[in-house]
Design a protein around this motif. Sequence first.
Motif: not given
Length: 73
Positions: A14-23, A55-73
């Motif tokens: 879920k997007l909420a889980d991604i955001l909470e993880y990044l925060v 509401k903002t696909p480009w911002a969501r894409e950036k958040v999802e990409q950062l999440y994937l990069k962070t999880k690979q560390k």
Amino acid sequence: MDNQQPNNPLHKIKLADILEYLVEYYGWEVLGEKIKINSFNNNPSIKSSLKFLRKTPWAREKVEQLYLKTKQK
């Protein structure tokens, strides 16, 4: 039909889980430096950020990409 997107690394996350993880991982200040959007820099909250990201696909894409990069560390 549970495996409709077997190659999508974000499937069932879920997007909420991604955001909470990044925060939790970066904090709002660093997250706002990495992804320059208002909802991360001015009076940030999960609720306002989720509203913007949905509401903002480009911002969501950036958040999802950062999440994937962070999880690979």
